[in-house]
Motif scaffolding. Structure first.
Motif, mmCIF file in Angstrom:
data_model
loop_
_atom_site.group_PDB
_atom_site.id
_atom_site.type_symbol
_atom_site.label_atom_id
_atom_site.label_comp_id
_atom_site.label_asym_id
_atom_site.label_seq_id
_atom_site.Cartn_x
_atom_site.Cartn_y
_atom_site.Cartn_z
ATOM 1 N N VAL A 236 0.839 -1.200 0.000
ATOM 2 C CA VAL A 236 0.000 0.000 0.000
ATOM 3 C C VAL A 236 0.876 1.253 0.000
ATOM 4 O O VAL A 236 1.775 1.396 0.836
ATOM 5 N N TYR A 237 0.607 2.165 -0.946
ATOM 6 C CA TYR A 237 1.334 3.433 -1.037
ATOM 7 C C TYR A 237 0.380 4.594 -0.771
ATOM 8 O O TYR A 237 -0.813 4.515 -1.086
ATOM 9 N N ALA A 238 0.933 5.665 -0.203
ATOM 10 C CA ALA A 238 0.115 6.830 0.135
ATOM 11 C C ALA A 238 0.150 7.864 -0.983
ATOM 12 O O ALA A 238 1.095 7.918 -1.771
ATOM 13 N N GLU A 239 -0.885 8.674 -1.031
ATOM 14 C CA GLU A 239 -0.882 9.859 -1.879
ATOM 15 C C GLU A 239 -0.327 11.017 -1.055
ATOM 16 O O GLU A 239 -0.744 11.245 0.076
ATOM 17 N N ILE A 240 0.624 11.749 -1.611
ATOM 18 C CA ILE A 240 1.314 12.796 -0.870
ATOM 19 C C ILE A 240 0.363 13.951 -0.554
ATOM 20 O O ILE A 240 -0.302 14.477 -1.446
ATOM 21 N N PRO A 241 0.286 14.378 0.718
ATOM 22 C CA PRO A 241 -0.516 15.566 1.048
ATOM 23 C C PRO A 241 0.003 16.788 0.299
ATOM 24 O O PRO A 241 1.201 16.919 0.029
ATOM 25 N N ALA A 242 -0.890 17.708 -0.043
ATOM 26 C CA ALA A 242 -0.542 18.858 -0.869
ATOM 27 C C ALA A 242 0.577 19.706 -0.272
ATOM 28 O O ALA A 242 1.417 20.240 -0.996
ATOM 29 N N GLU A 243 0.625 19.825 1.061
ATOM 30 C CA GLU A 243 1.627 20.661 1.717
ATOM 31 C C GLU A 243 3.057 20.206 1.448
ATOM 32 O O GLU A 243 3.992 21.006 1.522
ATOM 33 N N ILE A 244 3.220 18.907 1.178
ATOM 34 C CA ILE A 244 4.564 18.395 0.950
ATOM 35 C C ILE A 244 4.684 17.787 -0.446
ATOM 36 O O ILE A 244 5.505 16.891 -0.676
ATOM 37 N N ASN A 245 3.871 18.277 -1.355
ATOM 38 C CA ASN A 245 3.960 17.817 -2.731
ATOM 39 C C ASN A 245 5.344 18.158 -3.282
ATOM 40 O O ASN A 245 5.761 19.308 -3.268
ATOM 41 N N SER A 277 -3.364 -20.662 22.623
ATOM 42 C CA SER A 277 -3.283 -19.221 22.368
ATOM 43 C C SER A 277 -2.030 -18.905 21.573
ATOM 44 O O SER A 277 -1.041 -19.646 21.616
ATOM 45 N N ALA A 278 -2.092 -17.829 20.842
ATOM 46 C CA ALA A 278 -0.946 -17.347 20.066
ATOM 47 C C ALA A 278 -1.001 -15.832 20.028
ATOM 48 O O ALA A 278 -2.073 -15.226 20.181
ATOM 49 N N ARG A 279 0.153 -15.228 19.817
ATOM 50 C CA ARG A 279 0.230 -13.769 19.927
ATOM 51 C C ARG A 279 1.256 -13.220 18.940
ATOM 52 O O ARG A 279 2.306 -13.822 18.705
ATOM 53 N N ALA A 280 0.965 -12.075 18.370
ATOM 54 C CA ALA A 280 1.911 -11.369 17.511
ATOM 55 C C ALA A 280 1.983 -9.917 17.947
ATOM 56 O O ALA A 280 0.950 -9.288 18.209
ATOM 57 N N GLU A 281 3.202 -9.395 18.029
ATOM 58 C CA GLU A 281 3.420 -7.986 18.325
ATOM 59 C C GLU A 281 3.835 -7.315 17.019
ATOM 60 O O GLU A 281 4.871 -7.638 16.440
ATOM 61 N N ILE A 282 3.018 -6.391 16.559
ATOM 62 C CA ILE A 282 3.121 -5.853 15.201
ATOM 63 C C ILE A 282 3.569 -4.395 15.217
ATOM 64 O O ILE A 282 3.129 -3.608 16.060
ATOM 65 N N ASP A 283 4.435 -4.069 14.280
ATOM 66 C CA ASP A 283 4.900 -2.703 14.079
ATOM 67 C C ASP A 283 4.468 -2.267 12.679
ATOM 68 O O ASP A 283 4.815 -2.908 11.687
ATOM 69 N N VAL A 284 3.731 -1.163 12.615
ATOM 70 C CA VAL A 284 3.308 -0.594 11.331
ATOM 71 C C VAL A 284 3.887 0.812 11.235
ATOM 72 O O VAL A 284 3.792 1.593 12.188
ATOM 73 N N ARG A 285 4.515 1.141 10.096
ATOM 74 C CA ARG A 285 4.996 2.506 9.860
ATOM 75 C C ARG A 285 4.110 3.152 8.803
ATOM 76 O O ARG A 285 3.907 2.586 7.719
ATOM 77 N N LEU A 286 3.597 4.321 9.150
ATOM 78 C CA LEU A 286 2.537 4.970 8.386
ATOM 79 C C LEU A 286 3.067 6.153 7.590
ATOM 80 O O LEU A 286 3.515 7.144 8.176
ATOM 81 N N PRO A 287 3.023 6.112 6.265
ATOM 82 C CA PRO A 287 3.463 7.260 5.477
ATOM 83 C C PRO A 287 2.451 8.399 5.566
ATOM 84 O O PRO A 287 1.284 8.175 5.915
ATOM 85 N N PRO A 288 2.871 9.623 5.266
ATOM 86 C CA PRO A 288 1.924 10.737 5.244
ATOM 87 C C PRO A 288 0.764 10.442 4.300
ATOM 88 O O PRO A 288 0.968 10.022 3.162
ATOM 89 N N GLY A 289 -0.448 10.622 4.794
ATOM 90 C CA GLY A 289 -1.628 10.367 3.978
ATOM 91 C C GLY A 289 -2.377 9.106 4.363
ATOM 92 O O GLY A 289 -3.482 8.860 3.865
ATOM 93 N N ILE A 290 -1.792 8.277 5.229
ATOM 94 C CA ILE A 290 -2.462 7.068 5.719
ATOM 95 C C ILE A 290 -2.462 7.134 7.240
ATOM 96 O O ILE A 290 -1.408 7.281 7.861
ATOM 97 N N THR A 291 -3.635 7.007 7.855
ATOM 98 C CA THR A 291 -3.739 7.160 9.302
ATOM 99 C C THR A 291 -3.676 5.813 10.013
ATOM 100 O O THR A 291 -4.018 4.767 9.456
ATOM 101 N N GLY A 292 -3.264 5.868 11.267
ATOM 102 C CA GLY A 292 -3.241 4.671 12.089
ATOM 103 C C GLY A 292 -4.632 4.115 12.323
ATOM 104 O O GLY A 292 -4.829 2.893 12.360
ATOM 105 N N LYS A 293 -5.616 4.997 12.479
ATOM 106 C CA LYS A 293 -6.997 4.551 12.696
ATOM 107 C C LYS A 293 -7.489 3.721 11.520
ATOM 108 O O LYS A 293 -8.147 2.686 11.697
ATOM 109 N N GLU A 294 -7.118 4.156 10.321
ATOM 110 C CA GLU A 294 -7.521 3.433 9.113
ATOM 111 C C GLU A 294 -6.915 2.038 9.075
ATOM 112 O O GLU A 294 -7.595 1.052 8.766
ATOM 113 N N ILE A 295 -5.639 1.921 9.389
ATOM 114 C CA ILE A 295 -4.960 0.620 9.320
ATOM 115 C C ILE A 295 -5.406 -0.286 10.456
ATOM 116 O O ILE A 295 -5.585 -1.498 10.259
#
Length: 404
Positions: A236-245, A277-295
């Motif tokens: 998944v790639y982000a669309e660049i916000p206008a301020e940093i186009n 039971s099983a468990r995963a600890e996940i790291d997500v890095r969010l580019p500008p234009g994609i929010t953590g809430k969305e992911i």
């Protein structure tokens, strides 16, 4: 030649004359262990305080943990803008030490490079900021504004003892513009950086003898299924916000790509029994234009099977400063003048303390001598890059102080 240009050239020449002293200072910084965790920066802070003191710059300790202090130094009384330099004193761990070809806690000067743990991330940038501060201190009465140098702990593991504590305790270090010595790699400049989202995924299922395992019903099977589906988020790639186009994602466009990784995966039980039971600890890095809430919501939708839970542990969205802001334009002009080449504008991949200042509304940019995207085995910085960064920091600060 203008009076301002003559002054800039004078500062530039004074910094360039400090090359040998700068390298010796880097050696003292590297000798002090400060890997995180535990992120104890007392030894490094004493070296920084001694260096600044030798150059007539008084500094003070601001700490909530005596083993992990922060330092603050102020210069200038001009009516102009207040510029903040920020660098962190803690470092990454060295990883597999057997793979290092140079001593970890000893500076090795070889082929134009300065090797040693933390030189890339970010004792090289710390040294450059200290040098810029020391040289500007010689001319403190001529400064058109004010300069604050901050050296902090607890950046590497996103802890609360460093910039978080300092900014809460000392509003006088907020400033008008902030320059971070965190390089995004390859002497590029980062007016933006990725955000972060940490998720814990836990799955449960019935136990019993392994001979009774059923497709999609075991805790491990449920976890694997979710992680397999979520792996597609790495495309998944982000669309660049206008301020940093105009900002790029850097090499392979990774700064604009979302990254999803399970750093820890665990299951209980023994080989011949079904884990309950099983468990995963996940790291997500969010580019500008994609929010953590969305992911977070997308991951929850992937785990709608019974016995799957998703919990958000920590996170913040990407942050950035407009490319038209003076801190970006003046840093760009300074880097171009010093290096003879315009740096690329990129999104920094790991987080930095720049976002802490941006959260307070202070425009911030990252630029430093880290040579690659992230520190690793045989961590190093280019000798000339460290010196050049000091020149860039000083030149940009003097110019920014005059902005109305």
């Amino acid at each position: 030649m203008t009076e301002e240009q003559t002054f800039l050239d004078k500062i530039d020449a004074e910094i360039s004359a400090e090359r040998d002293n700068l390298i010796a200072f880097c050696g003292r910084l590297v000798r002090e262990p400060s890997e995180s965790p535990p992120g104890e920066t007392l030894g490094v802070s004493k070296v920084v305080q001694a260096y600044l003191g030798e150059h007539g710059v008084a500094s003070e300790v601001v700490a909530c943990d005596p083993n992990a202090p922060n330092l603050v130094a102020h210069l200038g009384e001009g009516a102009g803008r207040h510029i903040v330099y920020n660098a962190h004193m803690d470092t990454m761990r060295p990883g597999d030490e057997s793979r290092w070809s140079v001593p970890i806690l000893e500076l090795t000067r070889k082929d134009g490079r300065l090797y040693g743990l933390g030189m890339g991330n970010m004792k090289g940038g710390l040294a450059a900021m200290c040098l810029a501060t020391a040289v500007l201190a010689r001319h403190r009465k001529e400064l058109p504004g004010r300069l604050t140098m901050t050296a902090v702990c607890d950046e590497v593991m996103f802890g609360d003892r460093g910039a978080v504590h300092l900014l809460a305790a000392r509003p006088d270090v907020h400033g008008d513009y902030m320059i971070s010595g965190e390089g995004p790699g390859f002497m590029n400049m980062a007016p933006a950086e990725k955000g972060l989202l940490w998720l814990d995924v836990e799955t449960t299922g019935d136990g019993g003898h392994s001979s009774r395992a059923m497709n999609g019903e075991t805790a491990v099977g449920k976890l694997v299924a979710l992680l397999t589906k979520a792996d597609a988020l790495n495309d998944v790639y982000a669309e660049i916000p206008a301020e940093i186009n105009g900002v790029t994602g850097g090499p392979e466009n990774t700064g604009l790509r979302l990254s999803f990784s399970a750093g820890v995966v665990r299951a209980d039980g023994v080989r011949s029994l079904i884990a309950t039971s099983a468990r995963a600890e996940i790291d997500v890095r969010l580019p500008p234009g994609i929010t953590g809430k969305e992911i977070e919501q997308r991951v929850r939708e992937l785990g709608t099977t019974n016995g799957v839970s998703v919990r958000a542990v920590k996170g913040w969205d990407a942050s950035w400063t407009s490319l038209s802001n003076p801190v970006v334009t003046e840093m760009m002009a300074a880097a171009t003048a010093v290096r003879g080449k315009r740096p690329d504008m990129v999104v920094r991949l790991p987080g930095s303390d720049a976002r802490r200042w941006r959260d307070l509304g202070v425009p911030s940019v990252c630029y430093g001598p880290q040579p690659t995207l992230s520190a690793g085995v045989d961590d190093y910085a280019e000798e000339q890059a460290v010196l050049d960064c000091a020149r860039v920091y000083a030149r940009a600060a003097l110019r920014l102080m005059k902005h109305g």
